[in-house]
Write an enzyme that holds these catalytic residues in place. Structure first.
Site, PDB file in Angstrom:
ATOM      1  N   CYS A 179       0.816  -1.205   0.000  1.00  0.00           N
ATOM      2  CA  CYS A 179       0.000   0.000   0.000  1.00  0.00           C
ATOM      3  C   CYS A 179       0.853   1.259   0.000  1.00  0.00           C
ATOM      4  O   CYS A 179       2.010   1.231   0.378  1.00  0.00           O
ATOM      5  CB  CYS A 179      -0.872   0.055   1.250  1.00  0.00           C
ATOM      6  SG  CYS A 179      -2.048  -1.275   1.344  1.00  0.00           S
ATOM      7  N   GLY A 227       0.482   0.125  -5.014  1.00  0.00           N
ATOM      8  CA  GLY A 227      -0.786  -0.596  -4.970  1.00  0.00           C
ATOM      9  C   GLY A 227      -1.686  -0.178  -6.109  1.00  0.00           C
ATOM     10  O   GLY A 227      -1.856   1.024  -6.339  1.00  0.00           O
ATOM     11  N   ASN A 275      -0.444   1.113   5.735  1.00  0.00           N
ATOM     12  CA  ASN A 275       0.527   0.363   4.953  1.00  0.00           C
ATOM     13  C   ASN A 275       1.253  -0.560   5.915  1.00  0.00           C
ATOM     14  O   ASN A 275       1.865  -0.100   6.875  1.00  0.00           O
ATOM     15  CB  ASN A 275       1.512   1.323   4.274  1.00  0.00           C
ATOM     16  CG  ASN A 275       2.645   0.605   3.537  1.00  0.00           C
ATOM     17  OD1 ASN A 275       3.713   1.155   3.352  1.00  0.00           O
ATOM     18  ND2 ASN A 275       2.421  -0.611   3.093  1.00  0.00           N
ATOM     19  N   GLY A 276       1.178  -1.860   5.660  1.00  0.00           N
ATOM     20  CA  GLY A 276       1.821  -2.827   6.553  1.00  0.00           C
ATOM     21  C   GLY A 276       0.909  -4.007   6.781  1.00  0.00           C
ATOM     22  O   GLY A 276      -0.034  -4.238   6.021  1.00  0.00           O
ATOM     23  N   TYR A 278      13.516  -3.353  -4.252  1.00  0.00           N
ATOM     24  CA  TYR A 278      12.502  -3.397  -5.298  1.00  0.00           C
ATOM     25  C   TYR A 278      11.332  -2.420  -5.161  1.00  0.00           C
ATOM     26  O   TYR A 278      10.957  -1.760  -6.120  1.00  0.00           O
ATOM     27  CB  TYR A 278      11.944  -4.828  -5.394  1.00  0.00           C
ATOM     28  CG  TYR A 278      10.723  -4.956  -6.259  1.00  0.00           C
ATOM     29  CD1 TYR A 278      10.826  -4.786  -7.642  1.00  0.00           C
ATOM     30  CD2 TYR A 278       9.479  -5.224  -5.720  1.00  0.00           C
ATOM     31  CE1 TYR A 278       9.705  -4.893  -8.456  1.00  0.00           C
ATOM     32  CE2 TYR A 278       8.357  -5.331  -6.533  1.00  0.00           C
ATOM     33  CZ  TYR A 278       8.470  -5.169  -7.893  1.00  0.00           C
ATOM     34  OH  TYR A 278       7.368  -5.259  -8.682  1.00  0.00           O
TER      35      TYR A 278
END
Ligand code: SF4
Length: 481
Positions: A9, A35, A109-110, A249
């Site tokens: 996210c 995302g 996010n996580g 990445y």
């Protein structure tokens, strides 16, 4: 990486700007790589929090009327790839609720590793969940908190969760942002005039002309409201565990993450890879786009030219329909096309950022050979991926990770490469700078900094096969120099 890990996210929040929703929309554009399943924005004008969400890319979800309906001086926004919970509009974020503490919207996010246990307890106590997302657990904890202030209720709810979280909350009159004490996921603080911004990556600040101020610290809660910005430290400190895969990445190369330029780190990964596993070759070719920075570094250190021997079609979106079985081999060709004039007769070093399942890499090696390459040497700018992630990255199960179940030589043979080498763990950690111990490297080591969720053994599913220590070993075809 075309068949690999996917980011979970991107989060954006702004307080103190009359165009808050429009700037959030732009910020989400910059974070789209994190995302692509859904996008959403919640805004407040001081009286009411409004929400708009949809499935798909940011550009597809929002229209001018949708943004015009999001009036106000503060907003939060989210782009989502599901790691916990299904991909559906119900699970899209922000999630907005109204409870005794008032309206609150959240973006996350996580991944909360104890969300399952907490959810079971809440359901037993009568909570009714609207989504299958781990993030909703936080809102239930918030709604049930007996704390007397809104802020304390937020702290109370966050204190009960463990795992990875970079969070943005929006209430009627304030923006709040929090980062877990391990600092798994990035979250930065910026300014645009008098407006305060929080977002996953600095590339979102660049797009809207904001300046980077600092990272939101691990374990910090930032509150921005009518009386300005306050920084609180309500959560006990924990060993740092920044996700090293953000550098390998996930993050955009034009971002600074955990205080380091992603581009510089990735280029250094390539340089070290070249020094660790040099091979006689004519040209370095990146697997686009993710292998480009490492290929630049590899070529520089190896003294070889870097050429774009594979061209990526940027217009293949997530809606690409897989053709029927008989013509399925087109699925990689529709994304990548080899440049025969660069590859023909050459000994090629093919640089990619990681190999997850190996299926796409195998097709790419075949494609490069079919375009006339004399030799294909695969070089990977991180160690073998041997373990799944529990901290907010969508990883295949262990049995699907080729490096978890195959030796280096077996992988080389599967790919059809003349030689294969990964960057060592030492080379990876050496590239991110001084603070080696501040990083999570679980997907390369299987050593997890935060305890497993309760169903970890089912998730891991297979007894661990002894894995070769990620090192500088090179697998090579018999007779290859
Ligand atoms: S397991 Fe890997 S992907 Fe997950 S947080 Fe750790 S380094 Fe990042």
């Amino acid at each position: 990486m075309l068949d690999g890990l996917r980011e979970a996210c991107g989060v954006f929040g702004i307080y103190g700007h009359p165009e808050a929703a429009n700037l959030t929309y732009l910020g989400l554009y910059a974070l789209q790589h994190r995302g692509q399943e859904s996008a959403g924005i919640a805004s407040t004008d001081g009286a009411r929090v409004r929400l708009y969400r949809g499935m798909g890319y940011v550009a597809d979800v929002f229209s001018e009327p949708a943004l015009a309906g999001l009036a106000g001086h503060a907003a939060i926004g989210h782009v989502r790839y599901s790691t916990a919970g299904d991909s559906s509009l119900q699970n899209a974020q922000p999630i907005l609720i109204e409870c005794a503490h008032g309206q609150i919207a959240v973006c996350h996010n996580g991944n909360l590793v104890n969300a399952g246990e907490l959810r079971d307890g809440l359901v037993r106590d009568g909570s009714i969940f609207q989504t299958s997302s781990d993030t909703e657990v936080l809102l239930h904890l918030y709604a049930r908190s007996q704390a007397s202030t809104l802020e304390d209720a937020v702290i109370d709810s966050i204190a009960q969760v463990t795992g990875a979280y970079s969070l943005a909350f929006l209430t009627r009159d304030r923006l709040m942002a929090a980062r877990d004490p391990h600092g798994f996921r990035p979250l930065v603080l910026g300014r645009l005039g008098n407006a305060v911004i929080v977002c996953s990556e600095t590339c979102a600040l660049d797009l809207i002309g904001a300046t980077y101020e600092r990272d939101v610290e691990p374990g910090e809660l930032i509150v921005v409201g009518p009386s300005g910005l306050r920084s609180l430290r309500p959560f006990p400190p924990a060993p740092l565990a920044h996700c090293i895969f953000e550098h390998v990445y996930f993050s955009r190369p034009d971002s600074c993450v955990f205080g380091r330029s992603v581009n510089e780190v990735r280029t250094e990964l390539g340089r070290r890879l070249a020094r660790e596993s040099a091979v006689a070759a004519d040209v370095v070719v990146p697997v686009p786009d993710s292998g480009v920075c490492a290929a630049v570094g590899y070529a520089e250190a190896a003294g070889l030219p870097m050429r774009f021997g594979l061209i990526r079609n940027h217009y293949v979106g997530r809606t690409f329909i897989q053709p029927q079985q008989s013509i399925r081999h087109f699925s990689v060709k529709v994304k990548l096309n080899p440049v025969r004039s660069i590859l023909e007769g050459q000994r090629v070093v093919l640089v990619d950022d990681s190999i997850v399942r190996g299926t796409t890499s195998r097709k790419i090696v075949k494609m490069v050979r079919a375009a006339g390459a004399r030799a294909v040497h695969v070089r990977v700018s991180c160690p073998p991926t041997i373990s799944p992630c529990f901290y907010g990255v969508d990883t295949p199960r262990r049995s699907e990770l080729i490096a978890a179940t195959h030796s280096l030589e077996e992988i080389r043979r599967y790919l059809g490469a003349d030689t294969l080498a990964y960057l060592s763990l030492d080379g990876l950690l050496g590239s991110v700078g001084e603070q080696r111990s501040a990083y999570c490297t679980s997907c390369y080591t299987g050593r997890y900094p935060v305890a497993f969720p309760r169903d970890a053994h089912a998730y891991l599913q297979l007894a661990l096969k002894p894995v070769e220590e990620p090192g500088t070993a090179v697998a090579r075809e018999a007779g290859t120099p």
